[in-house]
Write an enzyme that holds these catalytic residues in place. Structure first.
Site, PDB file in Angstrom:
ATOM      1  N   GLU A  87       0.873  -1.167  -0.001  1.00  0.00           N
ATOM      2  CA  GLU A  87       0.045   0.049  -0.065  1.00  0.00           C
ATOM      3  C   GLU A  87       0.957   1.428  -0.107  1.00  0.00           C
ATOM      4  O   GLU A  87       0.582   2.215  -0.800  1.00  0.00           O
ATOM      5  CB  GLU A  87      -0.948   0.027   1.122  1.00  0.00           C
ATOM      6  CG  GLU A  87      -2.126  -0.820   1.134  1.00  0.00           C
ATOM      7  CD  GLU A  87      -1.517  -2.224   1.449  1.00  0.00           C
ATOM      8  OE1 GLU A  87      -2.449  -3.482   0.940  1.00  0.00           O
ATOM      9  OE2 GLU A  87      -0.487  -2.605   2.005  1.00  0.00           O
ATOM     10  N   HIS A 102      -8.449  -6.005  10.588  1.00  0.00           N
ATOM     11  CA  HIS A 102      -9.040  -5.922   9.146  1.00  0.00           C
ATOM     12  C   HIS A 102     -10.657  -5.278   9.137  1.00  0.00           C
ATOM     13  O   HIS A 102     -11.281  -5.495   8.237  1.00  0.00           O
ATOM     14  CB  HIS A 102      -9.241  -7.282   8.437  1.00  0.00           C
ATOM     15  CG  HIS A 102      -7.871  -7.823   7.989  1.00  0.00           C
ATOM     16  ND1 HIS A 102      -7.037  -8.271   8.928  1.00  0.00           N
ATOM     17  CD2 HIS A 102      -7.429  -8.113   6.886  1.00  0.00           C
ATOM     18  CE1 HIS A 102      -5.932  -8.721   8.270  1.00  0.00           C
ATOM     19  NE2 HIS A 102      -6.175  -8.670   6.926  1.00  0.00           N
TER      20      HIS A 102
END
Length: 324
Positions: free
Chosen positions: A60, A129
């Protein structure tokens, strides 16, 4: 009017903007050959080719940084995060750089990037998450934060986000991807910073965003059927910019307000909305402002427990009854 899913609405918005503007590109993990982790980008690689729809490494920090650099040079990247929980890996890129470049350049350099993906709990994937970081991101001047609750809103808001010259963080919900709603076949845009009254009411206002809007509407139906209580539901749609006037108009109409969101309560979106209401509509309140948020703990892995940790129609219903 066609009935399509939240997922299809986002796919349509992406396809239409790729078709309209050759500077729009899609980047992210598995957005191309795999059609996206949630199949949101299905068919777009075949239609627009690998120069417009690009798979990235699992980094990312790397691909978000590349997208920000490209946006500073005139490209309009739409970046997919598999989970918004991973924004923390690219915190420096999105909140230290993208958020500040336009200001620090004296308005000479725009950063027209959209970062999109799911930001929610409720799917039993654990604490790492399941973040809802809209409050953290909205705390940074220079970015815009959008949380659509319906297919109609998802499409109209995403198209506006892609055309915006500032970084827009577009936070979806995996549980909503299969939800269907009416979406016009003709093109339309929804301005960022425009809330929507999803249900008219007279006894109490619920202010919510994202999936909490769906729960609020279900709770409102229960309250009307069981107790003849009329609840108005205001969907923020956009966290920053925030449509204060729609919120305040509803509060002045019903004189009671319940704030519902999946944020943790400490420094959450509800805290900011509460401050705005008490500072600008205090004399219109007939009762203290109340909140229903996620229970203040990391996301619980157990599905039955996580369902109770997050706002749900029963928790919202009980809070309203307590206020009335």
């Amino acid at each position: 009017m066609p009935l399509i899913s939240y997922r299809e609405a986002i796919n349509q918005a992406l396809a239409e903007e790729l078709e309209r503007d050759p500077n729009v590109v899609l980047m992210g993990e598995e957005v191309g050959q795999f059609d996206g982790a949630y199949k949101v980008t299905k068919g777009l690689l075949d239609r627009f080719g690998p120069k417009r729809v690009m798979d990235t490494p699992i980094s990312e920090a790397g691909f978000i940084g590349a997208g920000i650099g490209a946006s500073m040079l005139g490209v309009r990247p739409v970046m997919e995060l598999m989970f918004w929980s991973f924004y923390s890996v690219a915190f420096d890129q999105i909140l230290n750089n993208a958020a500040n470049v336009r200001y620090m350049s004296g308005g000479l350099i725009n950063v027209p990037i959209v970062i999109r993906g799911p930001a929610n709990g409720g799917t039993g994937v654990g604490a790492t998450h399941s973040h809802t970081p809209e409050n953290v991101c909205a705390a940074h001047p220079g970015v815009k934060v959008v949380c659509p609750a319906t297919a109609y809103d998802a499409k109209g808001l995403l198209k506006s986000a892609i055309r915006d010259n500032d970084p827009v963080f577009f936070m979806e919900n995996t549980i909503l991807y299969n939800d269907k709603g009416e979406v016009p076949a003709e093109e339309y845009l929804i301005p960022l910073g425009s809330a929507d009254v999803k249900r008219q009411g007279t006894d109490l206002t619920i202010v919510a965003h994202g999936r909490a809007v769906i729960h609020a509407l279900k709770a409102a139906q229960l309250l009307e059927a069981e107790h003849d209580i009329s609840v108005e539901v205001v969907d923020l749609r956009s966290i920053r910019p925030l449509d204060e006037e729609t919120i305040l108009a509803s509060v002045r109409k019903t004189h009671r307000v319940l704030l519902v969101d999946e944020n943790k309560p400490f420094c959450g979106v509800g805290a900011q909305v509460s401050y705005i209401i008490q500072s600008k509509a205090f004399d219109d309140l007939d009762a203290p402002i109340k909140r229903v948020s996620a229970i203040d703990a990391p996301a619980i892995y157990s599905k039955p427990m996580e369902d109770e940790q997050l706002p749900n129609p029963q928790r919202i219903r009980n809070a309203v009854l307590g206020m009335l």
